[in-house]
Design a protein around this motif. Structure first.
Motif, short mmCIF file in Angstrom:
data_model
loop_
_atom_site.label_atom_id
_atom_site.label_comp_id
_atom_site.label_asym_id
_atom_site.label_seq_id
_atom_site.Cartn_x
_atom_site.Cartn_y
_atom_site.Cartn_z
N GLY A 113 0.78 -1.23 0.00
CA GLY A 113 0.00 0.00 0.00
C GLY A 113 0.81 1.28 0.00
O GLY A 113 0.25 2.37 0.11
N ARG A 114 2.12 1.18 -0.15
CA ARG A 114 2.99 2.36 -0.10
C ARG A 114 3.70 2.53 -1.44
O ARG A 114 4.24 1.56 -2.00
CB ARG A 114 4.02 2.23 1.02
CG ARG A 114 3.41 2.03 2.41
CD ARG A 114 4.47 1.65 3.42
NE ARG A 114 5.35 2.78 3.72
CZ ARG A 114 5.11 3.64 4.71
NH1 ARG A 114 4.03 3.50 5.46
NH2 ARG A 114 5.95 4.62 4.95
N THR A 115 3.72 3.76 -1.95
CA THR A 115 4.45 4.05 -3.18
C THR A 115 5.94 3.80 -2.95
O THR A 115 6.52 4.22 -1.94
CB THR A 115 4.24 5.52 -3.60
OG1 THR A 115 2.84 5.72 -3.85
CG2 THR A 115 5.04 5.86 -4.85
N VAL A 116 6.57 3.12 -3.91
CA VAL A 116 7.98 2.71 -3.76
C VAL A 116 8.89 3.91 -4.04
O VAL A 116 8.85 4.51 -5.12
CB VAL A 116 8.31 1.55 -4.70
CG1 VAL A 116 9.78 1.16 -4.56
CG2 VAL A 116 7.40 0.36 -4.42
N VAL A 117 9.72 4.25 -3.06
CA VAL A 117 10.64 5.39 -3.14
C VAL A 117 12.00 4.95 -2.64
O VAL A 117 12.10 4.17 -1.69
CB VAL A 117 10.14 6.57 -2.26
CG1 VAL A 117 11.13 7.72 -2.31
CG2 VAL A 117 8.76 7.04 -2.71
N ARG A 118 13.05 5.44 -3.28
CA ARG A 118 14.39 5.23 -2.74
C ARG A 118 15.18 6.53 -2.85
O ARG A 118 15.08 7.25 -3.85
CB ARG A 118 15.12 4.08 -3.44
CG ARG A 118 15.38 4.27 -4.91
CD ARG A 118 16.08 3.06 -5.52
NE ARG A 118 16.23 3.20 -6.96
CZ ARG A 118 17.29 3.76 -7.55
NH1 ARG A 118 18.29 4.21 -6.81
NH2 ARG A 118 17.36 3.84 -8.87
N GLU A 119 15.93 6.82 -1.83
CA GLU A 119 16.77 8.02 -1.84
C GLU A 119 18.00 7.76 -2.70
O GLU A 119 18.60 6.67 -2.64
CB GLU A 119 17.18 8.38 -0.41
CG GLU A 119 17.83 9.75 -0.30
CD GLU A 119 17.96 10.22 1.14
OE1 GLU A 119 18.48 11.33 1.35
OE2 GLU A 119 17.54 9.47 2.06
N TYR A 135 15.15 11.82 -4.84
CA TYR A 135 14.43 10.57 -4.64
C TYR A 135 13.99 10.01 -5.99
O TYR A 135 13.48 10.74 -6.84
CB TYR A 135 13.19 10.79 -3.76
CG TYR A 135 13.53 11.38 -2.41
CD1 TYR A 135 13.81 10.55 -1.32
CD2 TYR A 135 13.59 12.76 -2.24
CE1 TYR A 135 14.13 11.10 -0.08
CE2 TYR A 135 13.92 13.31 -1.01
CZ TYR A 135 14.18 12.48 0.07
OH TYR A 135 14.51 13.02 1.28
N ALA A 136 14.19 8.71 -6.16
CA ALA A 136 13.67 7.99 -7.32
C ALA A 136 12.36 7.33 -6.90
O ALA A 136 12.32 6.63 -5.89
CB ALA A 136 14.67 6.94 -7.79
N VAL A 137 11.32 7.58 -7.67
CA VAL A 137 9.98 7.13 -7.30
C VAL A 137 9.42 6.25 -8.41
O VAL A 137 9.51 6.61 -9.60
CB VAL A 137 9.04 8.33 -7.08
CG1 VAL A 137 7.72 7.85 -6.46
CG2 VAL A 137 9.70 9.38 -6.19
#
Length: 267
Positions: free
Chosen positions: A57-63, A73-75
């Motif tokens: 349920g969470r949008t995937v994000v990486r710093e 951030y890459a989303v």
């Protein structure tokens, strides 16, 4: 102490696009407090879609490491999704404006409806922020070095205009992919009736579609953004998001529609 104007910098070409880095660094040099959040991979043609890849349920994000040490951030999401998240509680303080680009390819004509670059800027306007889409008119399939510095040269004056405009303002800047000394004067421009690129179906075998992009070959409307850009002018266009058409459903036509509905209901 008044805080610096905060800018969310995004795009639809992806987090690794050189145009994104150039725009973010130029915005920072202009005195803006910059945070970068862009699709993990190319998301061209996303328009104002708010789709995203989610896990639990969470949008995937990486710093990631941003240019010049800027937060980045890459989303795994469309540009407009990123803008909505950024303006609705992801970042504190919330961004005051959204800068989208620098897109590798022009965004002109009414075909900007499909542009993820423009969609991100329009989404900012929808949320009562200011938005700017910046595009460099790189030809389809071009392999030469892009003139990113030419696009950046117009940023200070356009930012000044944007920040002096009402909340909800959305601007689209298109810049010729030529050395700056070959540019003609910046022009305010209306949208061309169409655009430059169209998608065609190359093959359909019942299992899927093979698509390709081609230049339309249609003649640009004289005086339009596309015609002026082709002639070497950078162009600036003010855009407005989806709105009703007050001239289409006039009272007489509405009354006729109501009569037709009544007739079908009573039949």
């Amino acid at each position: 102490m008044t805080r610096a104007t905060r800018a969310l910098v995004t795009n639809d070409d992806g987090i690794d696009s050189p145009g994104l880095a150039v725009l973010a660094e130029a915005a920072s040099e202009a005195g803006l407090d910059v945070v970068i959040a862009a699709p993990e991979h190319q998301f061209s043609g996303a328009s104002a879609s708010i789709t995203a890849v989610q896990e639990d349920g969470r949008t995937v994000v990486r710093e990631v490491e941003g240019p010049s040490g800027l937060p980045a951030y890459a989303v795994r999401a469309a540009p407009a999704h990123i803008v909505v998240a950024g303006l609705q509680g992801w970042f504190d303080p919330r961004p005051d404006l959204v800068l989208s680009g620098i897109n590798r390819g022009g965004n002109v004509g009414r075909a900007v409806l499909h542009s993820g670059t423009v969609g991100a800027a329009l989404t900012a306007g929808l949320h009562d922020r200011r938005g700017l889409a910046v595009s460099l008119n790189v030809a389809l399939g071009a392999e030469e070095q892009e003139h990113w510095d030419a696009a950046v040269s117009y940023l200070p004056r356009v930012l000044e205009l944007l920040l002096d405009s009402p909340l909800g303002t959305t601007l689209s800047l298109n810049v010729p992919d030529r050395p700056l000394e070959e540019h003609r004067e910046l022009r305010l421009a209306p949208l061309d009736p169409r655009g430059v690129v169209q998608t065609l179906v190359d093959d359909s075998d019942g299992q899927g579609l093979l698509l390709r992009e081609v230049e339309t070959g249609d003649r640009a409307e004289p005086g339009s953004d596309r015609a002026l850009l082709d002639a070497g002018h950078p162009t600036l266009t003010a855009l407005r998001g989806l709105t009703e058409d007050p001239d289409l459903l006039v009272p007489e036509r509405l009354a006729r529609a109501a009569r037709l509905t009544d007739e079908r209901t009573s039949a």
